[in-house]
Scaffold this active site. Structure first.
Site, mmCIF file in Angstrom:
data_model
loop_
_atom_site.group_PDB
_atom_site.id
_atom_site.type_symbol
_atom_site.label_atom_id
_atom_site.label_comp_id
_atom_site.label_asym_id
_atom_site.label_seq_id
_atom_site.Cartn_x
_atom_site.Cartn_y
_atom_site.Cartn_z
ATOM 1 N N HIS A 1 26.322 23.811 -66.072
ATOM 2 C CA HIS A 1 26.003 24.914 -65.363
ATOM 3 C C HIS A 1 25.451 24.607 -64.642
ATOM 4 O O HIS A 1 25.118 25.741 -63.389
ATOM 5 C CB HIS A 1 24.362 24.151 -66.347
ATOM 6 C CG HIS A 1 23.103 23.608 -65.400
ATOM 7 N ND1 HIS A 1 23.075 22.047 -66.057
ATOM 8 C CD2 HIS A 1 22.804 23.668 -64.587
ATOM 9 C CE1 HIS A 1 22.738 21.466 -64.721
ATOM 10 N NE2 HIS A 1 21.915 22.598 -64.240
HETATM 11 C C1 UD1 Z 1 17.693 25.305 -62.537
HETATM 12 C C2 UD1 Z 1 17.696 24.162 -61.548
HETATM 13 C C3 UD1 Z 1 18.864 22.997 -62.400
HETATM 14 C C4 UD1 Z 1 18.514 22.324 -63.323
HETATM 15 C C5 UD1 Z 1 18.340 23.582 -64.421
HETATM 16 C C6 UD1 Z 1 18.189 22.899 -65.986
HETATM 17 C C7 UD1 Z 1 16.586 24.530 -59.390
HETATM 18 C C8 UD1 Z 1 17.511 25.349 -58.206
HETATM 19 N N1 UD1 Z 1 17.932 25.342 -60.702
HETATM 20 O O1 UD1 Z 1 19.319 25.824 -62.295
HETATM 21 O O2 UD1 Z 1 18.076 21.821 -61.454
HETATM 22 O O3 UD1 Z 1 19.411 21.567 -63.692
HETATM 23 O O4 UD1 Z 1 17.371 24.245 -63.924
HETATM 24 O O5 UD1 Z 1 18.776 24.068 -67.073
HETATM 25 O O6 UD1 Z 1 16.483 24.967 -60.070
HETATM 26 N N2 UD1 Z 1 18.291 31.862 -66.667
HETATM 27 C C9 UD1 Z 1 17.628 32.849 -68.666
HETATM 28 N N3 UD1 Z 1 16.778 32.276 -69.296
HETATM 29 C C10 UD1 Z 1 15.950 31.091 -68.340
HETATM 30 C C11 UD1 Z 1 16.087 31.308 -66.941
HETATM 31 C C12 UD1 Z 1 17.384 30.862 -66.681
HETATM 32 O O7 UD1 Z 1 18.171 33.762 -68.678
HETATM 33 O O8 UD1 Z 1 15.106 31.689 -68.810
HETATM 34 C C13 UD1 Z 1 19.469 32.504 -66.321
HETATM 35 C C14 UD1 Z 1 19.719 33.807 -65.452
HETATM 36 O O9 UD1 Z 1 20.161 34.339 -66.194
HETATM 37 C C15 UD1 Z 1 18.873 32.938 -64.430
HETATM 38 C C16 UD1 Z 1 20.258 31.443 -64.722
HETATM 39 O O10 UD1 Z 1 20.117 31.684 -65.381
HETATM 40 O O11 UD1 Z 1 19.840 33.964 -63.090
HETATM 41 C C17 UD1 Z 1 19.626 30.923 -63.658
HETATM 42 O O12 UD1 Z 1 18.831 29.740 -63.111
HETATM 43 P P1 UD1 Z 1 17.489 29.272 -62.788
HETATM 44 O O13 UD1 Z 1 16.324 28.582 -62.801
HETATM 45 O O14 UD1 Z 1 17.956 29.651 -61.702
HETATM 46 O O15 UD1 Z 1 18.712 28.280 -62.791
HETATM 47 P P2 UD1 Z 1 19.252 27.085 -63.333
HETATM 48 O O16 UD1 Z 1 20.492 27.518 -63.311
HETATM 49 O O17 UD1 Z 1 18.747 27.357 -64.693
#
Ligand code: UD1
Length: 370
Positions: A209
């Protein structure tokens, strides 16, 4: 009579929930602590958030800021904006943040600006790669925290090298392992292998991811090419992160992936199923931080598809091997199948007692001012 210590904990993303659960277990045993839980809403889907609260028996948050996804600046700023009035209202004696996600930095910064002491659990880890959003979060959080709880000895060294006072640093071990130790029996009872029709040690598990791997088309393609080779020799199960799913669509990789018959995509799993799947696998391929640690504890070989790791102990004494290229990934997977993998040892204080150590220190150190 002395009043209770009010501790406000901020969590937001999947790995945070695994780290906060043992702390709340410990708080329950102490009459001197009044905990308040704030969920920022960084992760909001059932399989990224709620399932962890259920399985790990984390109390329902007192506040949910419902921030959701966005750019880094937007997300961090939004959490701060919504958290500030909560902290002002609750007036905690301490704010605890865990890990390295945007919610961690936002929580620490909001509290520090209000002159509330901050404790950072999982302090001191450094990849020395400032292009990683997590590295920025780790570095800044540590420098505005008052209590730095460290998981491995490299963390102590890193903090001292950054001129952080020795008095603030506590080597307490890995709180994520507390959760694993506590749920051992339940993990063993999971039926995930039957559900997915898998045989013990006859498959590998993949998670992916990180922006550096899935946001860049070239890099993602390099991984897919390696997976194409590896799935010829062993079945690969891939619980897919939602951001990775989005990227596959964006890059139009669906068809290629569908063509790989031994690569099995499934939805993100809850904690218990995931650890069972991991424990019974032949090896893991990952770019996650937490999985490098969990596999070291479980003594399962782990191939980490990254240029560096902020968790060097998993490579030095654990089962982790860094793979910087697709070629290396294929070579190392072959080595594991030829039983040429390292055996590994469990690092110091990864023993299921980190939360107790942390809370003992806090109870001893926090001064109550009224
Ligand atoms: C975040 C953390 C990362 C951690 C990871 C675990 C930061 C900078 N990154 O990354 O360190 O290893 O979580 O999972 O904080 N999304 C959904 N549903 C959700 C959550 C996310 O659809 O419930 C999708 C969305 O498209 C979103 C993308 O995932 O834009 C990224 O989510 P985000 O929380 O920004 O970062 P992660 O990649 O999950």
């Amino acid at each position: 009579m002395k009043r209770r210590i009010k501790i406000l904990c901020v969590v937001g993303a999947r790995p945070n929930f695994i780290k906060i659960a043992p702390l709340f277990e410990e708080f329950k045993k102490r009459k001197t602590i009044k905990p308040v839980l704030v969920h920022t809403g960084q992760h909001y889907d059932f399989e990224m958030s709620k399932v962890f609260f259920q399985e790990l028996k984390i109390p329902k948050p007192n506040y949910n800021l419902e921030v959701g996804s966005g750019t880094h600046a937007w997300q961090t700023a939004k959490i701060m904006e919504k958290l500030e009035p909560v902290i002002l209202k609750e007036k905690p004696d301490l704010v605890i943040v865990v890990g390295d996600v945007n919610s961690t930095l936002a929580g620490a910064l909001t509290a520090a600006k209000l002159n509330i002491p901050v404790a950072h659990i999982e302090a001191g880890l450094r990849s020395f790669d400032m292009s990683m959003p997590e590295e920025i979060n780790r570095l800044l959080t540590d420098h505005i925290s008052d209590y730095l709880f460290v998981t491995e000895s490299s963390g102590v060294r890193n903090l001292l090298n950054e001129n952080i006072s020795k008095k603030k640093i506590y080597f307490v071990g890995n709180i994520m392992i507390d959760t694993l130790v506590k749920l051992k029996t339940q993990i063993q009872k999971s039926k995930i292998l039957e559900k997915l029709n898998l045989k013990k040690k006859a498959y590998a598990v993949l998670t992916l991811h990180r922006p550096e791997n899935v946001d860049k088309k070239e890099r993602f393609l390099e991984i897919l090419a390696a997976l194409k080779e590896i799935q010829k020799i062993i079945k690969i199960v891939w619980p897919i992160h939602l951001r990775t799913k989005k990227q596959i669509k964006e890059f139009k990789f669906d068809k290629f992936i569908k063509g790989l018959k031994n690569l099995i995509l499934i939805k993100p799993l809850g904690y218990i199923e995931m650890i069972n799947l991991m424990e019974n696998s032949k090896f893991m391929i990952t770019d996650s931080g937490g999985i490098q640690e969990e596999t070291t504890f479980l003594k399962v070989p782990c191939l980490t598809f990254r240029k560096n790791t902020e968790r060097p102990v998993t490579v030095e004494i654990g089962t982790n091997t860094l793979c910087t290229t697709g070629k290396m990934l294929v070579r190392e997977a072959n080595n594991i199948l030829k039983e040429k993998s390292k055996k590994g040892c469990i690092p110091k204080y990864w023993d299921g007692k980190s939360a107790t150590r942390i809370v003992n220190i806090l109870v001893r150190e926090i001064k109550l001012y009224d």
